[in-house]
Design a protein around this motif. Structure first.
Motif: not given
Length: 149
Positions: A121, A117, A124-126, A129, A140, A147, A143-144
């Motif tokens: 970014a 994080k 982090y998202v990858r 997921s 999804f 963040f 979570e975004l």
């Protein structure tokens, strides 16, 4: 230490030096009886760490699995191998300092997400997921939103 040539236990250390990239020491020894020299390696015996997976299966901790997951998350991102190794080293020190013999994979995943994080970014998202197993676009997006806050 027994001499491998004459099997006597009267040996002495004549030289010691650390081995690069490992937690071991190389020692040159000499037998007091036959006078021959030989090399030994001394290392710390670590207690194996067991990871408890989501399905409750248990397996031995494997640094390469942790490193591979982070590498996949950082694929084609401006993140250096040194940064990835630094994250892996940090996470390892955290989990080994807990002095637990078993650790849930969820704890390791949370540590990875915490570090990614702050690093990148997209990575982090990858990772999130896959780790959080998003079932649809709504989870999804949730979570975004977390963040971005």
């Amino acid at each position: 230490m027994r001499c491998p040539y004459c099997n006597q236990d009267n040996t002495r250390v004549v030289d010691s030096r650390p081995v690069e990239d490992t937690n071991s020491i190389r020692r040159r020894r000499m037998c007091d009886v036959c006078g021959r020299r030989f090399t030994t390696y001394e290392m710390i015996e670590a207690i194996p760490l067991i990871v408890i997976k989501k399905d409750e299966k248990r397996e031995e901790y494997d640094r390469s699995k942790l490193q591979g997951g982070i590498l996949r998350a950082c694929y084609k991102r401006p993140v250096s191998i040194e940064q990835i190794d630094s994250i892996v080293d940090f996470i390892e020190s955290e989990i080994f300092n807990m002095e637990e013999r078993e650790i849930p994979s969820s704890r390791i995943g949370e540590l990875v997400m915490e570090k990614l994080k702050n690093l990148d970014a997209v990575a982090y998202v990858r990772f999130a997921s896959v780790y959080r197993e998003f079932k649809d676009v709504n989870t999804f997006m949730e979570e975004l939103k977390k963040f971005l806050e």
